[in-house]
Design an enzyme around this catalytic site. Structure first.
Site, PDB file in Angstrom:
ATOM      1  N   LYS A 169      36.400  56.926  33.779  1.00 54.29           N
ATOM      2  CA  LYS A 169      36.655  56.974  35.228  1.00 54.29           C
ATOM      3  C   LYS A 169      37.844  56.085  35.582  1.00 54.29           C
ATOM      4  O   LYS A 169      37.784  54.865  35.467  1.00 54.29           O
ATOM      5  CB  LYS A 169      35.440  56.506  36.024  1.00 54.29           C
ATOM      6  CG  LYS A 169      35.637  56.925  37.476  1.00 54.29           C
ATOM      7  CD  LYS A 169      34.941  56.115  38.509  1.00 54.29           C
ATOM      8  CE  LYS A 169      35.559  54.844  38.959  1.00 54.29           C
ATOM      9  NZ  LYS A 169      36.753  54.967  39.812  1.00 54.29           N
ATOM     10  N   GLU A 198      35.718  43.207  30.663  1.00 56.59           N
ATOM     11  CA  GLU A 198      36.981  42.459  30.754  1.00 56.59           C
ATOM     12  C   GLU A 198      37.226  42.252  32.234  1.00 56.59           C
ATOM     13  O   GLU A 198      37.556  43.183  32.954  1.00 56.59           O
ATOM     14  CB  GLU A 198      38.098  43.262  30.084  1.00 56.59           C
ATOM     15  CG  GLU A 198      39.254  42.395  29.647  1.00 56.59           C
ATOM     16  CD  GLU A 198      40.323  42.310  30.717  1.00 56.59           C
ATOM     17  OE1 GLU A 198      40.190  41.395  31.573  1.00 56.59           O
ATOM     18  OE2 GLU A 198      41.239  43.118  30.709  1.00 56.59           O
ATOM     19  N   CYS A 219      45.131  40.520  35.178  1.00 54.72           N
ATOM     20  CA  CYS A 219      43.940  39.672  35.031  1.00 54.72           C
ATOM     21  C   CYS A 219      44.286  38.361  34.326  1.00 54.72           C
ATOM     22  O   CYS A 219      43.661  37.335  34.580  1.00 54.72           O
ATOM     23  CB  CYS A 219      42.851  40.412  34.293  1.00 54.72           C
ATOM     24  SG  CYS A 219      43.451  41.246  32.830  1.00 54.72           S
ATOM     25  N   GLU A 241      40.669  34.352  42.212  1.00 52.92           N
ATOM     26  CA  GLU A 241      41.702  35.267  41.709  1.00 52.92           C
ATOM     27  C   GLU A 241      42.362  35.951  42.907  1.00 52.92           C
ATOM     28  O   GLU A 241      41.702  36.658  43.672  1.00 52.92           O
ATOM     29  CB  GLU A 241      41.044  36.316  40.806  1.00 52.92           C
ATOM     30  CG  GLU A 241      42.041  37.171  40.087  1.00 52.92           C
ATOM     31  CD  GLU A 241      41.383  38.155  39.126  1.00 52.92           C
ATOM     32  OE1 GLU A 241      40.355  38.744  39.470  1.00 52.92           O
ATOM     33  OE2 GLU A 241      41.930  38.338  38.014  1.00 52.92           O
TER      34      GLU A 241
HETATM   35  P1  NDP Z   1      36.722  46.855  40.947  1.00 56.35           P
HETATM   36  O1  NDP Z   1      36.025  46.000  39.975  1.00 56.35           O
HETATM   37  O2  NDP Z   1      35.968  47.341  42.137  1.00 56.35           O
HETATM   38  O3  NDP Z   1      37.303  48.172  40.225  1.00 56.35           O
HETATM   39  C1  NDP Z   1      37.398  48.403  38.846  1.00 56.35           C
HETATM   40  C2  NDP Z   1      36.866  49.784  38.493  1.00 56.35           C
HETATM   41  O4  NDP Z   1      35.439  49.833  38.687  1.00 56.35           O
HETATM   42  C3  NDP Z   1      37.416  50.899  39.380  1.00 56.35           C
HETATM   43  O5  NDP Z   1      37.528  52.079  38.632  1.00 56.35           O
HETATM   44  C4  NDP Z   1      36.324  51.027  40.427  1.00 56.35           C
HETATM   45  O6  NDP Z   1      36.366  52.219  41.151  1.00 56.35           O
HETATM   46  C5  NDP Z   1      35.080  50.884  39.588  1.00 56.35           C
HETATM   47  N1  NDP Z   1      33.878  50.487  40.321  1.00 56.35           N
HETATM   48  C6  NDP Z   1      33.769  49.959  41.568  1.00 56.35           C
HETATM   49  N2  NDP Z   1      32.482  49.714  41.869  1.00 56.35           N
HETATM   50  C7  NDP Z   1      31.754  50.092  40.795  1.00 56.35           C
HETATM   51  C8  NDP Z   1      30.356  50.079  40.481  1.00 56.35           C
HETATM   52  N3  NDP Z   1      29.451  49.608  41.336  1.00 56.35           N
HETATM   53  N4  NDP Z   1      29.951  50.523  39.280  1.00 56.35           N
HETATM   54  C9  NDP Z   1      30.851  50.982  38.382  1.00 56.35           C
HETATM   55  N5  NDP Z   1      32.175  51.036  38.623  1.00 56.35           N
HETATM   56  C10 NDP Z   1      32.637  50.582  39.804  1.00 56.35           C
HETATM   57  O7  NDP Z   1      38.032  46.126  41.410  1.00 56.35           O
HETATM   58  P2  NDP Z   1      38.810  46.338  42.789  1.00 56.35           P
HETATM   59  O8  NDP Z   1      39.713  47.473  42.601  1.00 56.35           O
HETATM   60  O9  NDP Z   1      37.889  46.397  43.954  1.00 56.35           O
HETATM   61  O10 NDP Z   1      39.624  44.976  42.895  1.00 56.35           O
HETATM   62  C11 NDP Z   1      39.007  43.824  43.463  1.00 56.35           C
HETATM   63  C12 NDP Z   1      39.433  42.569  42.756  1.00 56.35           C
HETATM   64  O11 NDP Z   1      39.049  42.642  41.401  1.00 56.35           O
HETATM   65  C13 NDP Z   1      40.932  42.352  42.711  1.00 56.35           C
HETATM   66  O12 NDP Z   1      41.404  41.716  43.846  1.00 56.35           O
HETATM   67  C14 NDP Z   1      41.069  41.499  41.491  1.00 56.35           C
HETATM   68  O13 NDP Z   1      40.835  40.166  41.831  1.00 56.35           O
HETATM   69  C15 NDP Z   1      39.961  41.980  40.582  1.00 56.35           C
HETATM   70  N6  NDP Z   1      40.428  42.928  39.567  1.00 56.35           N
HETATM   71  C16 NDP Z   1      40.520  42.517  38.284  1.00 56.35           C
HETATM   72  C17 NDP Z   1      41.004  43.363  37.321  1.00 56.35           C
HETATM   73  C18 NDP Z   1      41.150  42.949  35.907  1.00 56.35           C
HETATM   74  O14 NDP Z   1      41.965  43.526  35.191  1.00 56.35           O
HETATM   75  N7  NDP Z   1      40.369  42.026  35.432  1.00 56.35           N
HETATM   76  C19 NDP Z   1      41.460  44.716  37.640  1.00 56.35           C
HETATM   77  C20 NDP Z   1      41.257  45.097  39.005  1.00 56.35           C
HETATM   78  C21 NDP Z   1      40.772  44.207  39.909  1.00 56.35           C
HETATM   79  P3  NDP Z   1      37.277  52.234  42.478  1.00 56.35           P
HETATM   80  O15 NDP Z   1      38.675  52.094  42.039  1.00 56.35           O
HETATM   81  O16 NDP Z   1      37.022  53.508  43.093  1.00 56.35           O
HETATM   82  O17 NDP Z   1      36.812  51.092  43.328  1.00 56.35           O
END
Ligand code: NDP
Length: 499
Positions: free
Chosen positions: A197, A271, A305, A402
């Site tokens: 996904k 991660e 990240c 973050e």
């Molecule tokens: P999320 O953790 O929400 O998104 C990561 C992935 O998980 C996306 O594909 C998301 O879908 C999906 N997802 C969301 N909710 C669920 C759930 N309950 N169960 C399973 N999968 C889910 O990150 P955000 O995009 O909301 O970003 C928020 C914050 O997270 C950022 O500001 C940053 O601080 C951190 N972040 C960290 C990352 C890293 O590489 N470690 C990467 C991205 C964000 P969808 O996109 O539709 O929400």
């Protein structure tokens, strides 16, 4: 310091450069107006009936409509993946599996310009980065794991490695194609099938990747892509037909996934976020370190990240480092992601921009001093100027949370012990950087820092052979290298040979 400043002021390097625009042509990308779900090698209308536009964060222009998968769609994808696993892929000769991976890698290289332009259009990152980092590294991951596919017995001697089944993979929006490669390449090399996904705001390169899979003639069902929002991710996590979940994203969602999977027997790797320390000692090559600071936090708009978001400067060199850094910031070009001169592109989404703005406001209110170089931001789209906060206390939100944006918090230290203590004073533990000319100090620091990756006199370097992952709230499990194959394999203890 004043002496140094005086010399800098006389230096012939201008504080800003004027370039003619050099936009990359976007007509190499041909988008459909609407995309379904890629299941069993076919494009399916989502059972949910829902579509949403994916927009360009630089212009707010809708690029294409994308299906939002629901529970039924996830179920179809998992069933297709199970079928492909049991009826062909897991039993395929490993050298044959490797051929498909090599093919995918080569097609990624052949279509690299198209993929890079689409990545920048959909996600807002500068074309220079998608062209020189994201796409080449994605291809390199497929090449690397293709090489291991028929050598698993040598990679894990005396342990009888076997695939585990269907892997559910959920990826974020900061490196859409690269995260897809980090996840899919080792899973397939180990003999598993996949349901992936992509993130809601950046699904388009994953959808173009489906075309790459068709070109490579990968058997149907080996890779299935279910686009959608967090609901689709949650359905994938709880689906009983999935044997392993690999997640990259926020710590909050990572924790929810861990709670959901507790006791289920499914394998899990997480991660998650980071708040890395980039530590500059007074014997470091300062100009080189300043480049490392800039690369550490402004690369990919700070949507990284492992970004070096907390800068620790040894007190005796604080002033020259800050002066050089501010000067360097003045030369960063913020703007059109498709322009080859651009250093800092668009913020990935409105939601992320609001989060950055909120934390920056908190930083100002708590008493930190803000610096932003003069730069004109485009009127449409989501933008945030490169930002440095000085006078930051460890307790401030900007030093704790973050931000995931182009915002650096600067702190100081006097001794190596103090640097270690402050650097480790975070719930995260993903990465760190150390700048010094003493090899012994690098080794000592690397041992003391509680971080999965420690870069020495460089920052944000990635290589498929090198494991990446965190401690504490940055998650567990490793991606990349041999360590990255381990979570996609099971080892039958009763078959351990030798003793
Ligand atoms: P999320 O953790 O929400 O998104 C990561 C992935 O998980 C996306 O594909 C998301 O879908 C999906 N997802 C969301 N909710 C669920 C759930 N309950 N169960 C399973 N999968 C889910 O990150 P955000 O995009 O909301 O970003 C928020 C914050 O997270 C950022 O500001 C940053 O601080 C951190 N972040 C960290 C990352 C890293 O590489 N470690 C990467 C991205 C964000 P969808 O996109 O539709 O929400």
């Amino acid at each position: 310091m004043t002496d140094l400043q005086r010399r800098q002021d006389r230096s012939p390097v201008p504080s800003s450069f004027d370039y003619a625009p050099a936009p990359e042509a976007r007509d190499i990308v041909r988008l459909e107006s609407r995309y379904g779900l890629y299941v069993g090698g076919e494009w399916l209308e989502p059972r949910s009936g829902e579509y949403q536009p994916s927009i360009s964060p630089a212009t707010e222009e809708p690029l294409a409509e994308v299906a939002y998968g629901g529970a039924e769609d996830v179920d179809l994808a998992v069933t297709a993946a199970r079928d492909a696993y049991e009826n062909g892929w897991s039993g395929l000769r490993p050298a044959e599996r490797a051929k498909y991976l090599f093919r995918i890698a080569r097609i990624l290289q052949e279509r690299s310009r198209e993929l890079a332009v689409l990545e920048s259009l959909d996600g807002g990152k500068p074309i220079r980065e998608s062209r020189d980092v994201d796409v080449p590294l994605a291809a390199a991951h497929f090449f690397y794991y293709a090489g291991w596919a028929d050598k698993l017995e040598y990679a894990f001697p005396n342990r009888s490695p076997r695939p585990i089944g269907v892997a559910g993979q959920i990826i974020p929006w900061n490196f859409p194609l690269l995260m897809l490669a980090w996840k899919i390449a080792p899973a397939l090399a180990a003999g598993n099938t996949v349901v992936l996904k992509p993130a809601e705001t950046t699904p388009l390169t994953a959808l173009l990747f489906c075309d790459v899979l068709r070109q490579a003639e990968l058997p149907p069902g080996v890779v299935n892509i279910v686009t959608g929002d967090g609901r689709a991710g949650a359905e994938l996590v709880k689906h009983e037909g999935v044997d392993k979940i690999a997640f990259t994203g926020s710590t909050e969602v990572g924790k929810a996934i861990q709670r959901e999977l507790a006791g289920s027997g499914k394998k899990l790797t997480l991660e998650l976020g980071g708040k890395a320390a980039n530590i500059i000692f007074d014997d470091a090559a300062l100009d080189q370190a300043v480049e490392g600071i800039v690369n550490g936090i402004y690369f990919n708009q700070g949507h990284v990240c492992c970004a070096g978001s907390r800068l620790f400067v040894q007190e005796s060199i604080y002033e020259p480092v800050i002066a050089k850094l501010k000067r360097r910031l003045g030369t960063l070009r913020v703007g059109d992601p498709l322009d080859k001169n651009t250093d800092v592109g668009a913020i990935n989404s409105k939601m992320q921009l609001e989060r950055i703005q909120e934390l920056v406001e908190a930083g100002k209110e708590e008493g930190a001093e803000i610096y932003q170089p003069p730069c004109q931001l485009p009127e449409k789209g989501y933008w945030f100027a490169p930002t440095v906060f000085t006078n930051v206390a460890q307790s401030y939100r900007i030093a704790q949370e973050e931000i995931f944006g182009p915002v650096l918090s600067v702190l100081t230290f006097r001794t190596p012990d103090e640097a270690v203590e402050k650097a480790n004073n975070t719930p995260y533990g993903l990465s760190a950087g150390v700048w010094t000319e003493k090899g012994s100090r690098i080794l000592w620091m690397a041992q003391q820092l509680r971080a999965g990756v420690v870069w020495a006199n460089t920052y944000n370097r990635f290589d498929p052979t090198s494991p990446f992952g965190g401690y504490k709230e940055s998650g567990f499990g490793r991606e990349g290298g041999l360590h990255g194959l381990d979570p996609y394999l099971r080892f039958d203890a009763s078959e351990v040979k030798g003793g």
